[in-house]
Design a protein around this motif. Structure first.
Motif, PDB file in Angstrom:
ATOM      1  N   ALA A 189      55.282  32.624  26.263  1.00 42.93           N
ATOM      2  CA  ALA A 189      54.839  31.895  25.074  1.00 42.93           C
ATOM      3  C   ALA A 189      53.420  32.342  24.729  1.00 42.93           C
ATOM      4  O   ALA A 189      52.528  32.315  25.584  1.00 42.93           O
ATOM      5  CB  ALA A 189      54.877  30.395  25.325  1.00 42.93           C
ATOM      6  N   PHE A 190      53.216  32.747  23.487  1.00 42.64           N
ATOM      7  CA  PHE A 190      51.933  33.284  23.039  1.00 42.64           C
ATOM      8  C   PHE A 190      51.139  32.241  22.252  1.00 42.64           C
ATOM      9  O   PHE A 190      51.698  31.459  21.489  1.00 42.64           O
ATOM     10  CB  PHE A 190      52.157  34.496  22.130  1.00 42.64           C
ATOM     11  CG  PHE A 190      52.622  35.742  22.832  1.00 42.64           C
ATOM     12  CD1 PHE A 190      51.780  36.839  22.963  1.00 42.64           C
ATOM     13  CD2 PHE A 190      53.903  35.823  23.360  1.00 42.64           C
ATOM     14  CE1 PHE A 190      52.209  37.993  23.601  1.00 42.64           C
ATOM     15  CE2 PHE A 190      54.345  36.969  23.998  1.00 42.64           C
ATOM     16  CZ  PHE A 190      53.493  38.059  24.121  1.00 42.64           C
ATOM     17  N   ASP A 211      53.978  32.975  18.732  1.00 48.20           N
ATOM     18  CA  ASP A 211      54.716  34.149  19.186  1.00 48.20           C
ATOM     19  C   ASP A 211      54.669  35.252  18.128  1.00 48.20           C
ATOM     20  O   ASP A 211      54.695  34.971  16.922  1.00 48.20           O
ATOM     21  CB  ASP A 211      56.179  33.790  19.463  1.00 48.20           C
ATOM     22  CG  ASP A 211      56.358  33.111  20.811  1.00 48.20           C
ATOM     23  OD1 ASP A 211      55.387  33.069  21.590  1.00 48.20           O
ATOM     24  OD2 ASP A 211      57.469  32.617  21.083  1.00 48.20           O
ATOM     25  N   LYS A 215      59.873  39.605  18.034  1.00 48.90           N
ATOM     26  CA  LYS A 215      59.750  39.460  19.487  1.00 48.90           C
ATOM     27  C   LYS A 215      61.061  39.862  20.163  1.00 48.90           C
ATOM     28  O   LYS A 215      62.098  39.245  19.940  1.00 48.90           O
ATOM     29  CB  LYS A 215      59.385  38.018  19.834  1.00 48.90           C
ATOM     30  CG  LYS A 215      59.133  37.765  21.315  1.00 48.90           C
ATOM     31  CD  LYS A 215      58.783  36.299  21.543  1.00 48.90           C
ATOM     32  CE  LYS A 215      58.577  35.988  23.014  1.00 48.90           C
ATOM     33  NZ  LYS A 215      58.321  34.544  23.245  1.00 48.90           N
ATOM     34  N   ASP A 217      62.416  40.272  23.866  1.00 47.31           N
ATOM     35  CA  ASP A 217      62.042  40.019  25.260  1.00 47.31           C
ATOM     36  C   ASP A 217      63.026  40.609  26.268  1.00 47.31           C
ATOM     37  O   ASP A 217      62.865  40.438  27.471  1.00 47.31           O
ATOM     38  CB  ASP A 217      61.862  38.521  25.514  1.00 47.31           C
ATOM     39  CG  ASP A 217      63.104  37.705  25.177  1.00 47.31           C
ATOM     40  OD1 ASP A 217      64.185  38.296  25.023  1.00 47.31           O
ATOM     41  OD2 ASP A 217      62.984  36.464  25.068  1.00 47.31           O
TER      42      ASP A 217
END
Length: 309
Positions: A189-190, A211, A215, A217
């Motif tokens: 988590a950004f 985020d 993204k 992942d």
């Protein structure tokens, strides 16, 4: 003679069945051997990557990137040669085409998006594979490395934007078995802050972000040979006011381990703002809102004066 003919037919059928069974068993054995060899390659990579993720010296890290990825992709290429694998690395696109052909009336409404994600990951994959991966900024914290791969100005929907291309190494993840489907769940988590200041350090503005866009992942799902445990994405920022000379960027990443622990990493860079990141002298910064801040937070000179009182 007819009795003999019947016996011959039965024997022939038994032989055919035995050959078919042998071929099936052989194919399964080859598939198992191929999977085991690929897992070995990933295991070797994960044994080596620890140093790359944690090397505190940015310059030596960048110097080692080419040889590090060459060793990994040499193993991948040898694996593909041995098992007659797909050296175009486009199996996911073939999968999408097969879905479209067999879907009938059930159209995949996200097919275009899926292809876009593949192309996005493929661009980064090619840079890694071809020895062109060279981030402009890099930092390590809590066992994870964050690279700013590029920071160019690009056109997004007809508007110039500062694109900060990111690659995060080593976020915690776990594979979950959901019936017939295995799913990789990555925890990352950004929370990002950009502070804009003038030449004297006076705060002119601040931006926040969660985020990153696009993204990805689990890029190995899109390209099987993608180096394990990487996360891709980017931020697009509006051009900055002309009077901004410094930008402080702080990216916080929280990653939760399956064992229960948390890695809360912080990456901070203080950058000079190049002219191409700025608006023209008479252009306004769109989307800006005003809020009150303590005077000493805005102007460091006044904060120093207060301390001296």
């Amino acid at each position: 003679m007819k009795r003999y003919f019947g016996i011959i037919v039965v024997i022939a059928l038994v032989i055919v069945a035995a050959v078919a069974s042998h071929r099936t068993a052989s194919a399964r054995a080859t598939e198992a051997e191929r999977d085991a060899d690929f897992r070995r390659i990933q295991s070797v990579y994960l044994e080596r990557v620890g140093w790359m993720r944690t090397n505190p010296d940015e310059a030596s890290y960048k110097d080692e990137l080419k040889s590090f990825f060459k060793a990994y992709f040499d193993d991948v290429e040898a694996h593909l040669d041995r098992f007659n694998g797909n050296k175009k690395f486009d199996g996911y696109l073939a999968e999408l085409e097969q879905r479209a052909e067999s879907g009938g009336e059930k159209k995949d409404n996200r097919a275009t998006d899926r292809k876009a994600f593949y192309e996005y990951a493929r661009k980064q994959f090619d840079a890694l594979h071809e020895g062109r991966y060279r981030p402009v900024l890099s930092a390590t914290d809590k066992g994870m490395r964050l690279d700013i791969v590029s920071n160019d100005v690009v056109m997004v929907m007809g508007k110039p934007q500062i694109r900060l291309q990111l690659v995060l190494w080593g976020a915690q993840r776990v594979e979950k078995d959901e019936g017939k489907v295995k799913k990789m769940v990555t925890s990352a988590a950004f929370d990002t802050v950009w502070k804009l200041t003038d030449a004297k350090g006076k705060l002119l503005g601040e931006m926040r972000g969660g985020d990153p866009s696009m993204k990805i992942d689990y890029p190995e799902r899109l390209i099987a040979g993608f180096p394990p445990q990487m996360l891709l994405g980017h931020y697009d920022l509006d051009l900055l006011p002309a009077e901004v000379t410094k930008l402080e960027m702080t990216i916080n990443v929280a990653s939760h381990a399956a064992s229960g622990g948390n890695a809360n990493a912080t990456y901070t860079w203080k950058l000079d703002v190049p002219s191409e990141w700025k608006l023209g002298a008479n252009e306004t910064w769109e989307g800006a809102t005003q809020e009150e801040r303590p005077e000493e937070e805005i102007d460091p000179a006044k904060a120093s004066a207060k301390k001296g009182e």
